[in-house]
Design a protein around this motif. Structure first.
Motif, PDB file in Angstrom:
ATOM      1  N   GLN A  26      -1.080  10.911   4.737  1.00 43.86           N
ATOM      2  CA  GLN A  26      -1.134  10.088   3.534  1.00 43.86           C
ATOM      3  C   GLN A  26      -1.981   8.839   3.744  1.00 43.86           C
ATOM      4  N   HIS A  27      -1.856   8.219   4.929  1.00 50.61           N
ATOM      5  CA  HIS A  27      -2.676   7.039   5.224  1.00 50.61           C
ATOM      6  C   HIS A  27      -4.163   7.397   5.201  1.00 50.61           C
ATOM      7  N   ALA A  28      -4.493   8.527   5.832  1.00 49.75           N
ATOM      8  CA  ALA A  28      -5.895   8.949   5.907  1.00 49.75           C
ATOM      9  C   ALA A  28      -6.459   9.249   4.522  1.00 49.75           C
ATOM     10  N   LEU A  29      -5.674   9.944   3.706  1.00 50.82           N
ATOM     11  CA  LEU A  29      -6.140  10.301   2.367  1.00 50.82           C
ATOM     12  C   LEU A  29      -6.373   9.067   1.502  1.00 50.82           C
ATOM     13  N   THR A  37       8.403  -3.448   6.838  1.00 52.17           N
ATOM     14  CA  THR A  37       9.269  -2.278   6.700  1.00 52.17           C
ATOM     15  C   THR A  37       9.033  -1.683   5.324  1.00 52.17           C
ATOM     16  N   ALA A  38       9.083  -0.342   5.238  1.00 46.85           N
ATOM     17  CA  ALA A  38       8.729   0.303   3.979  1.00 46.85           C
ATOM     18  C   ALA A  38       9.409   1.650   3.851  1.00 46.85           C
ATOM     19  N   VAL A  68       5.200   4.935   1.539  1.00 46.65           N
ATOM     20  CA  VAL A  68       5.005   3.953   2.619  1.00 46.65           C
ATOM     21  C   VAL A  68       3.549   3.486   2.661  1.00 46.65           C
ATOM     22  N   THR A  69       2.650   4.379   2.316  1.00 44.90           N
ATOM     23  CA  THR A  69       1.214   4.177   2.520  1.00 44.90           C
ATOM     24  C   THR A  69       0.631   2.926   1.864  1.00 44.90           C
ATOM     25  N   PRO A  70       1.068   2.507   0.672  1.00 50.97           N
ATOM     26  CA  PRO A  70       0.485   1.283   0.105  1.00 50.97           C
ATOM     27  C   PRO A  70       0.607   0.071   1.021  1.00 50.97           C
ATOM     28  N   GLY A  71       1.731  -0.062   1.713  1.00 50.34           N
ATOM     29  CA  GLY A  71       1.891  -1.173   2.643  1.00 50.34           C
ATOM     30  C   GLY A  71       0.954  -1.076   3.825  1.00 50.34           C
ATOM     31  N   HIS A  87      -6.912  -8.405  13.282  1.00 51.77           N
ATOM     32  CA  HIS A  87      -5.539  -8.583  12.837  1.00 51.77           C
ATOM     33  C   HIS A  87      -4.712  -7.373  13.266  1.00 51.77           C
ATOM     34  N   VAL A  88      -3.555  -7.654  13.833  1.00 56.19           N
ATOM     35  CA  VAL A  88      -2.696  -6.592  14.368  1.00 56.19           C
ATOM     36  C   VAL A  88      -1.318  -6.726  13.732  1.00 56.19           C
ATOM     37  N   ASN A  89      -0.863  -5.661  13.088  1.00 59.80           N
ATOM     38  CA  ASN A  89       0.426  -5.657  12.420  1.00 59.80           C
ATOM     39  C   ASN A  89       1.185  -4.375  12.747  1.00 59.80           C
ATOM     40  N   ALA A  90       2.453  -4.343  12.362  1.00 57.13           N
ATOM     41  CA  ALA A  90       3.297  -3.175  12.602  1.00 57.13           C
ATOM     42  C   ALA A  90       3.901  -2.690  11.294  1.00 57.13           C
ATOM     43  N   ILE A  91       4.015  -1.382  11.176  1.00 59.23           N
ATOM     44  CA  ILE A  91       4.724  -0.781  10.053  1.00 59.23           C
ATOM     45  C   ILE A  91       5.983  -0.101  10.595  1.00 59.23           C
ATOM     46  N   SER A  92       7.099  -0.341   9.925  1.00 56.60           N
ATOM     47  CA  SER A  92       8.353   0.335  10.255  1.00 56.60           C
ATOM     48  C   SER A  92       8.724   1.206   9.059  1.00 56.60           C
TER      49      SER A  92
END
Length: 301
Positions: A23-26, A240-241, A221-224, A190-195
């Motif tokens: 989903q992220h790639a698309l 978190t998402a 989740v992908t929009p975040g 910029h470095v962030n994390a997704i949970s």
């Protein structure tokens, strides 16, 4: 405000053959990014492999009118990671975004877990993030631009029965992020994390009702994640998402109490309510801020 676009940007998404990574790639491709779709194609415990899953996602992106290439490297293999990065550079000459999403599970209670099951999960989640990040870091420094998203989990942030291996790796990624957010600042990295909370192969054995799984679609989740890939992204945050809900997770520290150089065990016990009082607690930007607080308390502040 204008839509967020990634025209001219190049992204690598690991574990993108299905679930969240797909989903992220698309979505990145829909918004103009050129995408390296990485997926080993193995089973959920990390065995097997093949690039068919990655090829299918590439076909989907091309059907949308986008540009993508497939890569079947394991994120734990140094030569494979180098090849993945070189594929991107050979095709498009830059790398702007890395989403480290690849993962496996080997769930067992700690008492029953073999060390090998602990090691392989840490290798894939922690070192399988560190290695791709290391491989793109100098490229991003030279460009003076980069966006990196690591994938953590509530199992690391808060714990989950049977996932000591997974939780250790996932919280380790927060320590990794917290240092890279500082080291990358001067070069606009910029470095962030997704949970994420999502219904994927990694959650299909949890026995959740079908109606719940439908609400936990990976694309919610992908929009975040895609926002964290953008030029407007913050740095050093844990997003978190799940199910269309988004929140920020933070490591905070209470103000605490100064007991002096002669502090005793009993004083710690007797002051426990003050030590744990949440009033005035803070999230620090770096470890030096914590030290500064202790020096302030020593000075009577």
């Amino acid at each position: 405000m204008a839509d967020i676009r990634f025209d001219g940007k190049v992204a690598i998404v690991t574990g993108a053959g299905g679930g969240l990574g797909r989903q992220h790639a698309l979505e990145l491709a829909r918004r103009g990014a050129k995408v390296v779709v990485n997926d080993l194609g193995g089973s959920m415990d990390g065995s097997g492999g093949g690039s068919d899953a990655a090829n299918k996602v590439v076909d989907e992106i091309k059907a949308l009118g986008g540009e993508a290439i497939a890569n079947g490297s394991s994120v734990t293999d140094d030569a494979g990671v180098a090849r993945m990065v070189q594929d991107a550079m050979d095709a498009w000459g830059r790398i702007d975004i890395l989403i480290a999403n690849a993962g496996i599970l080997r769930d067992k209670s700690f008492a029953k877990m073999e060390f090998g099951d602990f090691q392989v999960v840490v290798d894939v989640h922690l070192f399988g993030t560190v290695k791709p990040v290391k491989a793109v870091w100098e490229i991003m420094r030279t460009q003076n631009y980069g966006r990196i998203i690591v994938t953590t989990s509530s199992s690391g942030l808060y714990g989950n029965f049977g996932q000591s291996n997974y939780g250790a790796a996932k919280l380790g990624l927060i320590g990794f992020m917290n240092t890279l957010k500082l080291e990358g600042q001067k070069n606009n990295i910029h470095v962030n994390a997704i949970s994420p909370v999502a219904a994927t192969r990694m959650t299909e054995n949890l026995g959740m009702p079908a109606e719940v799984l439908q609400q936990l679609k990976p694309e919610l989740v992908t929009p975040g994640v895609v926002f964290l890939c953008s030029e407007e992204a913050p740095t050093g945050h844990i997003l978190t998402a799940g199910a269309g809900a988004f929140a920020l997770s933070r490591i905070v520290e209470t103000e605490g109490v100064y007991l002096g150089a002669g502090a005793t065990v009993e004083q710690v016990r007797d002051n426990w309510s003050k030590i744990t009082d949440e009033a005035g607690q803070k999230a620090y930007l770096n470890g030096g801020e914590q030290s500064a607080k202790f020096f302030r308390k020593m000075a009577g502040g």
